[in-house]
Scaffold this active site. Structure first.
Site, PDB file in Angstrom:
ATOM      1  N   ASP A   1       0.816  -1.208   0.000  1.00 18.13           N
ATOM      2  CA  ASP A   1       0.000   0.000   0.000  1.00 18.13           C
ATOM      3  C   ASP A   1       0.854   1.263   0.000  1.00 18.13           C
ATOM      4  O   ASP A   1       2.081   1.204   0.003  1.00 18.13           O
ATOM      5  CB  ASP A   1      -1.069  -0.028   1.106  1.00 18.13           C
ATOM      6  CG  ASP A   1      -0.493  -0.195   2.493  1.00 18.13           C
ATOM      7  OD1 ASP A   1      -1.145  -0.873   3.309  1.00 18.13           O
ATOM      8  OD2 ASP A   1       0.594   0.340   2.758  1.00 18.13           O
TER       9      ASP A   1
ATOM     10  N   LYS B   1      -5.015   2.608  -1.006  1.00 16.68           N
ATOM     11  CA  LYS B   1      -6.383   3.119  -0.940  1.00 16.68           C
ATOM     12  C   LYS B   1      -6.395   4.644  -0.949  1.00 16.68           C
ATOM     13  O   LYS B   1      -7.421   5.254  -1.001  1.00 16.68           O
ATOM     14  CB  LYS B   1      -7.079   2.602   0.327  1.00 16.68           C
ATOM     15  CG  LYS B   1      -7.314   1.097   0.253  1.00 16.68           C
ATOM     16  CD  LYS B   1      -8.276   0.621   1.312  1.00 16.68           C
ATOM     17  CE  LYS B   1      -7.618   0.517   2.664  1.00 16.68           C
ATOM     18  NZ  LYS B   1      -6.657  -0.580   2.811  1.00 16.68           N
TER      19      LYS B   1
ATOM     20  N   MET C   1      -4.175   8.777  11.769  1.00 17.18           N
ATOM     21  CA  MET C   1      -5.139   9.389  10.845  1.00 17.18           C
ATOM     22  C   MET C   1      -5.870  10.539  11.527  1.00 17.18           C
ATOM     23  O   MET C   1      -7.093  10.637  11.442  1.00 17.18           O
ATOM     24  CB  MET C   1      -6.147   8.324  10.363  1.00 17.18           C
ATOM     25  CG  MET C   1      -5.483   7.243   9.520  1.00 17.18           C
ATOM     26  SD  MET C   1      -6.546   5.837   9.191  1.00 17.18           S
ATOM     27  CE  MET C   1      -6.318   4.873  10.669  1.00 17.18           C
TER      28      MET C   1
HETATM   29  N1  SAH Z   1      -0.552  -0.086  10.317  1.00 12.93           N
HETATM   30  C1  SAH Z   1       0.022   1.234  10.386  1.00 12.93           C
HETATM   31  C2  SAH Z   1      -1.022   2.313  10.460  1.00 12.93           C
HETATM   32  C3  SAH Z   1      -1.900   2.386   9.275  1.00 12.93           C
HETATM   33  S1  SAH Z   1      -3.075   3.655   9.371  1.00 12.93           S
HETATM   34  C4  SAH Z   1       1.014   1.305  11.544  1.00 12.93           C
HETATM   35  O1  SAH Z   1       1.067   0.379  12.347  1.00 12.93           O
HETATM   36  O2  SAH Z   1       1.745   2.285  11.631  1.00 12.93           O
HETATM   37  C5  SAH Z   1      -2.310   4.939   8.499  1.00 12.93           C
HETATM   38  C6  SAH Z   1      -1.881   6.032   9.433  1.00 12.93           C
HETATM   39  O3  SAH Z   1      -0.714   5.628  10.127  1.00 12.93           O
HETATM   40  C7  SAH Z   1      -1.498   7.317   8.768  1.00 12.93           C
HETATM   41  O4  SAH Z   1      -2.622   8.100   8.439  1.00 12.93           O
HETATM   42  C8  SAH Z   1      -0.682   7.969   9.856  1.00 12.93           C
HETATM   43  O5  SAH Z   1      -1.495   8.481  10.854  1.00 12.93           O
HETATM   44  C9  SAH Z   1       0.044   6.772  10.424  1.00 12.93           C
HETATM   45  N2  SAH Z   1       1.376   6.599   9.822  1.00 12.93           N
HETATM   46  C10 SAH Z   1       1.827   5.580   9.100  1.00 12.93           C
HETATM   47  N3  SAH Z   1       3.111   5.745   8.760  1.00 12.93           N
HETATM   48  C11 SAH Z   1       3.490   6.917   9.318  1.00 12.93           C
HETATM   49  C12 SAH Z   1       4.698   7.649   9.352  1.00 12.93           C
HETATM   50  N4  SAH Z   1       5.804   7.204   8.755  1.00 12.93           N
HETATM   51  N5  SAH Z   1       4.720   8.818  10.020  1.00 12.93           N
HETATM   52  C13 SAH Z   1       3.634   9.286  10.648  1.00 12.93           C
HETATM   53  N6  SAH Z   1       2.472   8.631  10.642  1.00 12.93           N
HETATM   54  C14 SAH Z   1       2.390   7.468   9.984  1.00 12.93           C
END
Ligand code: SAH
Length: 479
Positions: free
Chosen positions: A266, A288, A403
């Site tokens: 993704d 998505k 998010m």
């Molecule tokens: N499974 C992922 C989260 C997915 S939801 C995890 O465990 O990190 C997607 C959200 O994750 C984004 O909208 C943001 O809020 C956060 N996110 C993912 N990667 C990020 C990053 N490198 N820096 C800051 N926020 C991040």
């Protein structure tokens, strides 16, 4: 420099190669070597080890060379200077010469005869170079820095030496010896591959035990069981890709990527992370983001299942940890309902990545006894109404909001109304662990305004809580 959030599809192409590593079989082939000194003696030994017929042209062969010639069959000293006619029919020519002028003559004579040439210590005159060697023959590893720094090459060699068990040699020999027995079974490609995968696992796990006939029998028995079980079954691995920095992949994740047939990834996964996959693996972007109609969660789950049903090893590479705000539940249910084997490999969630790069402990003995991960994005895109406000206003809590940028003003408004101290520190971390990570720092009251000004475009986490007061704010990259 492209350090922005990457939109392009990652490519599996090779970068430019300074030289092509090829493995040249020399058994029985004539090789010309000019020079009788110690350097030439070492080259003579190396070349003779391949089974080549080495003819050494040396007016005055040194002691070492004479000794090598005595001990090694297939090495002949011709006690005169080389002539152009001597190159005739040689597979390679190596010249340990005493001057640039002689080197040039040697190179030209070789070229004229169409023989690839190496002039020792004169890279500009060489068609090919000798690398550092890690020898577990028939496994042979050559290392080249293209002359940049031989010492560097030697260190790399030492490291590879250290991790490769000596016993690999015997297992590689066994692979050669057992190959006919496997081929004789006329198996299809996938079944044969499964045999070699099992062989490899066994070889790596017990490299220092010599391979035995019993090992072959066990491997063949496992193969027969596979054949009885019908066509190869696909499998699915949900793999946590971490928050961005490709080096945050786990060893298990790298292994899964290395044996994948297909990788579905993704938007949050960095191209370099995707490229940890096997070169031959098909890469499919199923982001998505942008809410493309072709990539609903249902479509992704259906695609995973249909690829695995075709017998493919499917890796579903998800940002961060797959089990945190990743809708993994739907994919797991789909895979299990289809009766397919499933494995889940955890990853570094964005909160852990952000905490590490901030130098911030999410828990503190007196000030932060609770850590909570929430999402501030309901199905309708608004702030969820049913968040646990008492928990979120707990002054001893660190809250990490996934998010949460779009709804941040509403979240802050509501938290203040529910009684959170307006002085509570907050940090928004954009693209945590990426090279262009940014932080927006302020009290919880200031944060929405600062975020509106900074206009982050990448994924962001919002961190809230008294523990954040401990962040070393003198570091760079603070907005
Ligand atoms: N499974 C992922 C989260 C997915 S939801 C995890 O465990 O990190 C997607 C959200 O994750 C984004 O909208 C943001 O809020 C956060 N996110 C993912 N990667 C990020 C990053 N490198 N820096 C800051 N926020 C991040």
């Amino acid at each position: 420099m492209n350090q922005r959030w990457p939109d392009e599809v990652p490519k599996a192409r090779l970068g430019a190669l300074a030289t092509l590593p090829v493995f040249f079989r020399l058994v029985g082939k004539p090789v010309l070597l000019a020079g009788g000194g110690d350097g030439a003696a070492w080259k003579a030994e190396l070349l003779a080890a391949t089974g080549a017929q080495v003819r050494v042209f040396a007016v005055d062969a040194g002691e070492k060379m004479r000794q090598v010639a005595q001990e090694i069959a297939g090495l002949e000293i011709v006690p005169r200077a080389w002539t152009p006619a001597d190159f005739e029919g040689c597979a390679l020519a190596v010249g340990d010469v005493s001057s640039d002028a002689e080197g040039l003559l040697f190179r030209d004579a070789a070229r004229l005869a169409g023989v690839p040439v190496n002039v020792v210590d004169r890279p500009a005159l060489c068609d090919f170079q000798f690398g550092s060697i890690v020898e577990r023959s028939p496994v042979v590893i050559g290392i080249s820095t293209d002359g940049a720094a031989p010492v560097f090459g030697q260190e790399i060699r030492a490291r590879i030496e250290a991790v490769l068990p000596q016993g690999l040699r015997a297992w590689a020999q066994a692979a050669k010896a057992w190959r006919p027995a496997v081929m004789a079974r006329n198996l299809d490609f996938r079944t044969r591959r499964r045999f070699w995968e099992r062989f490899t696992r066994r070889a790596m796990e017990q490299a220092d035990l010599p391979p035995q006939d019993a090992d072959l029998s066990a491997l063949l028995a496992a193969l027969d069981a596979d054949v009885g079980a019908g066509p190869a079954r696909g499998s699915v691995v949900l793999v946590g890709a971490g928050p961005g920095d490709p080096d945050l992949l786990t060893v298990k994740a790298v292994r899964a990527l290395q044996s994948a047939d297909v990788v579905l990834y993704d938007d949050l996964v960095s191209p370099r992370t995707v490229n940890a996959a096997r070169r031959e693996a098909t890469r499919i972007a199923v982001g998505k983001r942008g809410y493309k109609p072709s990539c609903t969660q249902e479509d992704i789950t259906a695609l995973i299942v249909s690829l695995a049903r075709e017998g493919k090893r499917v890796v579903r590479l998800k940002g961060g940890d797959p089990m945190i705000f990743g809708r993994a539940g739907e994919e797991i249910a789909g895979v299990l309902a289809a009766g397919l084997p499933l494995e889940i490999i955890p990853g570094v969630t964005a909160a852990a990545g952000a905490a590490a790069s901030l130098g911030l402990s999410l828990t503190e003995r007196e000030t932060a006894r609770r850590v909570q991960f929430i999402t501030a994005h309901a199905r309708n895109g608004r702030l969820p109404d049913d968040l646990a406000w008492a928990a979120l206003t707990d002054p001893r809590a660190t809250t990490v909001v996934y998010m949460g940028v779009k709804t941040l003003p509403h979240l802050v408004e509501r938290l203040l109304a529910e009684g959170l101290d307006p002085q509570t520190p907050g940090i928004v971390v954009e693209r945590a662990t990426w090279p262009d990570e940014r932080r927006i720092v302020g009290t919880i009251v200031e944060l929405p305004g600062k975020v509106a000004q900074a206009k982050p475009a990448g994924p962001c986490l919002v961190l809230i809580g008294a523990a954040l007061a401990c962040v070393p704010l003198t570091r760079d990259r603070v907005f």
